[in-house]
Scaffold this motif. Sequence first.
Motif, short mmCIF file in Angstrom:
data_model
loop_
_atom_site.label_atom_id
_atom_site.label_comp_id
_atom_site.label_asym_id
_atom_site.label_seq_id
_atom_site.Cartn_x
_atom_site.Cartn_y
_atom_site.Cartn_z
N ALA A 59 -15.55 -12.18 13.22
CA ALA A 59 -16.64 -11.27 12.84
C ALA A 59 -16.34 -10.69 11.46
CB ALA A 59 -16.81 -10.17 13.88
N GLU A 60 -16.58 -11.51 10.46
CA GLU A 60 -16.23 -11.22 9.07
C GLU A 60 -17.49 -11.00 8.26
OE1 GLU A 60 -13.58 -13.33 5.54
OE2 GLU A 60 -14.27 -14.53 7.23
N GLY A 61 -17.44 -10.00 7.39
CA GLY A 61 -18.57 -9.71 6.51
C GLY A 61 -18.08 -9.00 5.26
N PRO A 62 -19.01 -8.60 4.41
CA PRO A 62 -18.62 -7.93 3.16
C PRO A 62 -17.90 -6.61 3.44
CG PRO A 62 -20.98 -8.44 3.20
CD PRO A 62 -20.45 -8.74 4.56
N LYS A 63 -16.89 -6.31 2.60
CA LYS A 63 -16.18 -5.05 2.79
C LYS A 63 -16.88 -3.93 2.01
CE LYS A 63 -12.47 -5.96 -0.60
NZ LYS A 63 -11.04 -6.24 -0.71
N GLY A 64 -16.34 -2.72 2.14
CA GLY A 64 -16.91 -1.56 1.46
C GLY A 64 -17.67 -0.63 2.38
N PHE A 65 -17.53 -0.87 3.70
CA PHE A 65 -18.25 -0.06 4.67
C PHE A 65 -17.77 1.39 4.61
CE2 PHE A 65 -19.19 1.54 8.92
CZ PHE A 65 -20.48 1.07 9.09
N GLY A 78 -20.44 -8.06 11.83
CA GLY A 78 -20.05 -8.20 10.44
C GLY A 78 -21.19 -8.76 9.60
N GLY A 79 -22.42 -8.70 10.12
CA GLY A 79 -23.56 -9.26 9.40
C GLY A 79 -23.68 -10.76 9.54
N ASN A 80 -22.87 -11.34 10.42
CA ASN A 80 -22.84 -12.79 10.61
C ASN A 80 -23.80 -13.16 11.74
OD1 ASN A 80 -22.15 -15.45 11.32
ND2 ASN A 80 -20.04 -15.16 10.62
N GLY A 81 -24.92 -13.78 11.40
CA GLY A 81 -25.96 -14.13 12.37
C GLY A 81 -25.47 -15.01 13.51
N ARG A 82 -24.41 -15.78 13.29
CA ARG A 82 -23.87 -16.63 14.37
C ARG A 82 -23.34 -15.80 15.53
NH1 ARG A 82 -19.22 -19.44 12.44
NH2 ARG A 82 -19.19 -20.41 14.48
N PRO A 183 -13.34 -10.41 -0.95
CA PRO A 183 -14.42 -9.42 -0.87
C PRO A 183 -14.84 -9.10 0.55
CG PRO A 183 -15.31 -11.55 -1.50
CD PRO A 183 -13.82 -11.72 -1.42
N ASN A 184 -14.07 -9.53 1.54
CA ASN A 184 -14.50 -9.39 2.94
C ASN A 184 -13.64 -8.43 3.76
OD1 ASN A 184 -16.64 -11.10 2.59
ND2 ASN A 184 -15.54 -12.91 3.27
N ALA A 185 -14.21 -8.10 4.91
CA ALA A 185 -13.54 -7.28 5.92
C ALA A 185 -13.90 -7.88 7.28
CB ALA A 185 -14.02 -5.83 5.83
N PHE A 186 -13.17 -7.45 8.30
CA PHE A 186 -13.44 -7.87 9.67
C PHE A 186 -13.87 -6.65 10.46
CE2 PHE A 186 -10.90 -11.06 7.80
CZ PHE A 186 -11.44 -12.24 8.29
N TYR A 187 -14.86 -6.85 11.33
CA TYR A 187 -15.49 -5.77 12.07
C TYR A 187 -15.28 -5.98 13.56
CZ TYR A 187 -17.60 -4.67 7.62
OH TYR A 187 -17.78 -4.33 6.30
N ALA A 188 -14.98 -4.89 14.27
CA ALA A 188 -14.82 -4.96 15.72
C ALA A 188 -15.41 -3.70 16.34
CB ALA A 188 -13.34 -5.10 16.08
N CYS A 189 -16.35 -3.86 17.24
CA CYS A 189 -16.94 -2.73 17.95
C CYS A 189 -16.34 -2.67 19.34
CB CYS A 189 -18.46 -2.89 18.05
SG CYS A 189 -19.31 -2.59 16.49
N SER A 190 -15.90 -1.48 19.71
CA SER A 190 -15.31 -1.24 21.03
C SER A 190 -16.09 -0.13 21.72
CB SER A 190 -13.85 -0.81 20.90
OG SER A 190 -13.09 -1.81 20.26
#
Length: 194
Positions: A59-65, A78-82, A183-190
């Motif tokens: 779950a990777e998307g652009p960083k800067g959140f 992470g903004g990844n439609g898949r 330029p990316n970050a990884f996102y995890a929702c818990s």
Amino acid sequence: MRKRMTAAAVGLLMTGATVVATGSANSHGYTENPISRQKLCANGTVQNCGAIQYEPQSAEGPKGFPSSGPADGTICSGGNGRFSQLDDPRGGAWPATRVNSGSYTFSWRFTAPHRTSDFKYFITKPGWNPNSKITRSALESQPFLTVNYGGQQPPFSLSHSGTLPSRSGKHVIVAVWSVYDTPNAFYACSDVQF
């Protein structure tokens, strides 16, 4: 003839090693504690998750959140439609880790650790609606925990301690792992239950 076969075998091994090394570079990491939505999909606790069940680390998307990064409503993927199944609130029915306000140990699992800028943790505001997708307006504007990592590469599993803010009921923690040299970050929702 034997030299040619040996050279061919070495060439095949080198190609295979390159493919394996390249393949692992396409995978990254997720939170295990509190357990993330992608881990719940990968371990079979939650069904009908799509592709994320096979690659929970992606779950990777652009960083800067939160000033940039994935669009509202797509933060968990992470903004990844898949991996849009991670953004579906499922009527508030995601399994939740039981937590208490105060001291807490957060854990990550990495399949390909990268040099890291930091880890940031955001939490939903009191009164947020568990039936809606995660947006910036649903989250506190500042992280409740930031762990600076100074460009170091973490090990394959990493834990760090922080303090969970005072809450009651069900909430979502958004963990953001910012990679140092991309330029990316990884996102995890818990999902958590106080």
